[in-house]
Design an enzyme around this catalytic site. Structure first.
Site, PDB file in Angstrom:
ATOM      1  N   GLU A 106      -6.734   3.642  -4.725  1.00 46.06           N
ATOM      2  CA  GLU A 106      -5.709   4.689  -4.676  1.00 46.06           C
ATOM      3  C   GLU A 106      -5.827   5.710  -5.805  1.00 46.06           C
ATOM      4  O   GLU A 106      -4.901   5.866  -6.618  1.00 46.06           O
ATOM      5  CB  GLU A 106      -4.316   4.064  -4.727  1.00 46.06           C
ATOM      6  CG  GLU A 106      -4.015   3.127  -3.581  1.00 46.06           C
ATOM      7  CD  GLU A 106      -2.599   2.534  -3.642  1.00 46.06           C
ATOM      8  OE1 GLU A 106      -1.920   2.696  -4.665  1.00 46.06           O
ATOM      9  OE2 GLU A 106      -2.190   1.897  -2.660  1.00 46.06           O
ATOM     10  N   GLU A 142      -4.419  -2.553   2.112  1.00 43.66           N
ATOM     11  CA  GLU A 142      -3.102  -2.988   1.628  1.00 43.66           C
ATOM     12  C   GLU A 142      -2.043  -2.569   2.634  1.00 43.66           C
ATOM     13  O   GLU A 142      -2.083  -1.454   3.156  1.00 43.66           O
ATOM     14  CB  GLU A 142      -2.702  -2.326   0.300  1.00 43.66           C
ATOM     15  CG  GLU A 142      -3.383  -2.854  -0.904  1.00 43.66           C
ATOM     16  CD  GLU A 142      -2.883  -2.180  -2.194  1.00 43.66           C
ATOM     17  OE1 GLU A 142      -1.720  -1.714  -2.228  1.00 43.66           O
ATOM     18  OE2 GLU A 142      -3.675  -2.120  -3.136  1.00 43.66           O
TER      19      GLU A 142
END
Ligand code: IFM
Length: 446
Positions: A163, A346
């Protein structure tokens, strides 16, 4: 009824700083060690010093993974355990820990998916400018190559950065994550150097050869305008560009999007773009929610986020529960980005769970969140999206960054005093899906 291919990858994800515990073994400080110890940074005053004490309880945690039945485990290595100062000589003791982890996974028949960077930059590199400095991307490439050389033959996948967009926005613009910067130029430079690190790492590992497949991990959120007006529409396009497309487009298209280009003015990216535009074997997508936005004259960037309405279902993070946005995101990757091989690296939810009772924790909201998002993944596959796997976030309740331990995302409950682990009902639910139960069955009343 959702139908997953027989070779679909079922996994769980974690991150080093959130679970390991610092363990005084000569590791160097990272920006999160520094940040978490600054007064007022973390909601409950905790840090990752102990976290889940995972390094000392590794076998217990690996046994939980085996009980869950997952075929893959995504974890991150702490750069500062291997290179306390960011570069130089590799620390043998650090490598030993990760060899033990990888071998423990392989012994249990679980494929190791190693993510090289989950936000814990060596403080020594931060002191030289951190991600605002181009050199940090070069240090990252050396670190990536060293991990590849020492562990690559035993890894299933190596993922570059977790991320980078969240790390850039929360850590380098809003200042609520490490390193706590709130400077627009630092943010802009950090985004680009994180992209560059991704490309350089991929290229170095590709050159090394080896069996591990390569990819990276982005947090993607569809952005929707709050109103029907053109100004809200433009605000949504800008946020979509800055959040999603600033990380997607350089990697998958070799350019930055035109929207938001003015914000990149002053940064010379042309020579770097071909270095970032590398082939990947998998795109990791972390998905939690969508963003709603409206134009705002008061905001320095001309837009503001709109919180979910009272009628919306939200998690304890205040994030709207919108599995249809996951489907939309996967559809967009198919339609606009050439249908890259995607793994959901995720997805998960925080809820205020009750205390354990009778060896279990009842968490029906998390079970429902899981089931509904898995249904969305199943629908995406049925529509031809190339989704190859799903990793739940996360194994055990852990250090949720600025929220400390006040937000619980685990399939396994963590007692904060004793560190005892107790599986939740969502653990059983996910184990059932991994073994072939359709997610729809989890939504049926028992
Ligand atoms: O805990 C984080 C993780 O480190 C990165 N993705 C989002 C999760 C939940 O906030």
């Amino acid at each position: 009824m959702s139908d997953f291919p027989s070779d679909f990858i079922w996994g769980v994800s974690t991150a080093a700083y959130q679970i390991e515990g610092a363990v005084d073994d000569g590791k160097g400080p990272s920006i999160w060690d520094t940040f978490a110890h600054e007064p007022g940074r973390i909601r409950d005053g905790t840090s990752g010093d102990v976290a889940c004490d995972h390094l000392r309880r590794m076998d217990e945690d690996l046994d939980l993974l085996a009980d869950l039945g997952v075929g893959a485990y995504r974890f991150s290595t702490a750069w500062t355990r291997l290179f306390p100062e960011g570069g130089g000589r590799l620390r043998r003791q650090g490598l030993d820990l990760y060899e033990r982890l990888v071998d423990g996974l392989l012994a249990r028949g679980i494929a190791p998916w190693l993510c090289l960077y989950h936000w814990d930059l060596p403080q020594a590199l931060q002191d030289r400018g951190g991600w605002a400095s181009r050199d940090t991307a070069l240090y990252f490439a050396d670190y990536a190559a060293a991990v590849g050389e020492h562990l690559g033959d035993r890894l299933d996948h190596v993922l570059m950065l977790n991320e980078p967009n969240v790390h850039a926005v929360l850590g380098h613009l809003l200042g609520v994550h490490a390193p706590g910067s709130t400077d627009l130029v630092t943010f802009r430079d950090a985004v680009h150097h994180l992209n560059l690190a991704t490309g350089l790492g991929l290229a170095r590992l590709r050159d090394l050869g080896g069996p591990a497949r390569l990819g990276t991990v982005l947090n993607l959120q569809p952005v929707v305008p709050a109103g029907d007006g053109e100004d809200d529409q433009r605000a949504a396009e800008l946020l979509d560009a800055v959040w999603n497309r600033w990380v997607l487009d350089p990697l998958l298209r070799g350019r930055y999007p035109e929207t938001g280009e003015a914000l990149l003015a002053g940064l010379d990216v042309d020579a770097d773009l071909p270095l970032i535009h590398q082939p990947i074997d998998v795109l990791g997508v972390n998905f939690y929610t969508r963003a709603q936005v409206r134009a705002s004259l008061e905001s320095p960037v001309g837009l503001e986020l709109v919180p979910p309405s009272d009628a919306s279902e939200t998690t304890a993070m205040g994030w709207e529960v919108v599995p249809e946005a996951l489907l939309a995101q996967l559809q967009e990757l198919k339609d606009d980005y050439g249908n890259p091989p995607v793994v959901i690296t995720e997805n998960g939810s925080a809820y205020p769970d009750p205390a354990p009772s009778g060896g279990r924790v009842e968490d029906p909201q998390r079970v429902r969140y899981l089931a509904r998002h898995l249904q969305a993944v199943g629908q995406a596959i049925a529509r031809g999206c190339d989704v190859r796997g799903y990793f739940a976030w996360t194994l055990v309740d852990n250090f949720e960054w600025a929220e400390g331990f006040t937000r619980r995302f685990g399939l396994v409950h963590l007692d904060l005093q004793t560190l005892r682990r107790t599986p939740k009902r969502s653990f059983d639910a996910y184990a059932a899906v991994v073994r072939g139960t359709a997610p729809e069955a989890l939504l049926e009343p028992t």
